[in-house]
Scaffold this active site. Structure first.
Site, PDB file in Angstrom:
ATOM      1  N   SER A   1       0.733  -1.316   0.255  1.00 45.52           N
ATOM      2  CA  SER A   1       0.442  -0.175   0.306  1.00 45.52           C
ATOM      3  C   SER A   1       1.204   0.962  -0.087  1.00 45.52           C
ATOM      4  O   SER A   1       1.960   1.124   0.285  1.00 45.52           O
ATOM      5  CB  SER A   1      -1.081   0.092   0.930  1.00 45.52           C
ATOM      6  OG  SER A   1      -1.373   1.651   1.070  1.00 45.52           O
TER       7      SER A   1
ATOM      8  N   TYR B   1      -2.992  -0.755  10.802  1.00 46.07           N
ATOM      9  CA  TYR B   1      -2.157  -1.130   9.551  1.00 46.07           C
ATOM     10  C   TYR B   1      -1.009  -0.342   8.569  1.00 46.07           C
ATOM     11  O   TYR B   1      -0.290  -1.490   8.201  1.00 46.07           O
ATOM     12  CB  TYR B   1      -3.436  -0.509   8.952  1.00 46.07           C
ATOM     13  CG  TYR B   1      -3.401  -0.805   7.010  1.00 46.07           C
ATOM     14  CD1 TYR B   1      -4.075  -1.570   7.099  1.00 46.07           C
ATOM     15  CD2 TYR B   1      -3.289   0.158   6.431  1.00 46.07           C
ATOM     16  CE1 TYR B   1      -4.282  -1.803   5.149  1.00 46.07           C
ATOM     17  CE2 TYR B   1      -3.757  -0.141   4.929  1.00 46.07           C
ATOM     18  CZ  TYR B   1      -3.429  -1.337   4.199  1.00 46.07           C
ATOM     19  OH  TYR B   1      -3.732  -1.485   2.884  1.00 46.07           O
TER      20      TYR B   1
END
Ligand code: NDP
Length: 253
Positions: free
Chosen positions: A137, A150
């Protein structure tokens, strides 16, 4: 066909980015195994692939990963390409980020890829050929508020990618991370719903907020991530290893 006869395992291949990767690599001739927890979703997707195999797997559970890879190899042979795509993003302010939440984010986003690589790497080394692609990501490359757990997990995936790439550099196996910005899947839709519920903003305002850091001012499409994965699988990408490729409209550079 560029990937003719290659066996590709895609975790979380039943929907979202993983499903788009499955479509793209299947169209390039690969035999596709998609793994995830929801068999119904997987089976529906696998029917659209030529050929496609649905295998139940919780990537956070070592025994489940072992059994799943045995089933995949029994059907299509050793894994040539592993796409670690399964992931989850739950946002919370740090003061509400308890240890259980941190552990959950680490389990699915970091330990999962680790377990899946362990399950198929030896055969890649034996064949002196393989591709490992971790869907990380932009949160592997920069920080964002309200997703500390995360972001920590995705930064971890990038560390794993870079170090493993060095270890395997002379063994014919490349290891790379693809780093999408906000992409139009359930993860982004859940984030938009969350913003609407918690702030009273409209959906358009929520989308504008999510895409504010993307210079192209739009959500990334899953097919754009899939196209990058296909390129990393190609023979021409043999010298690309240890890289973090941002698919993010210029958000990080
Ligand atoms: P989705 O929520 O659409 O899909 C997530 C996939 O992961 C599902 O197929 C799900 O299958 C699978 N999955 C989740 N937990 C597990 C588990 N424990 N074991 C096995 N499979 C699991 O997400 P996206 O397609 O958006 O995300 C795919 C990847 O891309 C993730 O790693 C995510 O972090 C990353 N990413 C996404 C971005 C976005 O904005 N959408 C941006 C940047 C990165 P099932 O529920 O059946 O188990």
């Amino acid at each position: 066909m560029e990937l003719g006869g290659k066996h590709v395992v895609i975790t979380g291949g039943g929907r979202g980015i993983g499903a788009a990767i499955a479509d793209r690599l299947s169209a390039a001739g690969a035999k596709i195994t998609i793994m995830g927890r929801n068999m119904k979703v997987l089976e529906n997707k696998a029917k659209t692939l030529e050929p496609g195999l649905a295998v139940q797997c919780d990537v956070t559970d070592e025994a489940s990963v072992t059994v799943a890879f045995l089933a995949a190899v029994a059907e299509y042979g050793p894994v040539d390409i592993l796409v670690n795509n399964a992931g989850a993003a739950v946002s919370l302010p740090f003061r509400k980020t308890d240890r259980a939440h941190l552990q959950h984010m680490l389990d699915v986003n970091l330990i999962g890829p680790y377990l899946c690589i362990q399950a198929c790497l030896q055969e890649m080394i034996d064949k002196k050929s393989g591709r490992i692609i971790n869907i990380a990501s932009t949160a592997a490359l920069k920080g964002y508020g309200y997703v500390t757990a995360y972001t920590a997990a995705k930064h971890g995936v990038l560390g794993l990618t870079r170090s493993l790439a060095l270890e395997l550099a002379t063994k014919g196996v490349t290891v790379n991370a693809v780093c999408p910005g906000f992409t139009d899947t359930d993860i982004a839709r859940d984030a938009i719903r969350n913003i609407v519920e918690k702030t009273g903003r409209t959906e358009d305002e929520a989308i504008r907020e999510l895409t504010v850091h993307n210079p192209q001012k739009r959500l990334i499409q899953p097919e754009e991530v899939a196209a990058t994965v296909l390129w990393l699988c190609s023979a021409g990408a043999s010298s690309i290893t240890g890289q973090a490729i941002a698919v993010a409209g210029g958000e990080v550079m």
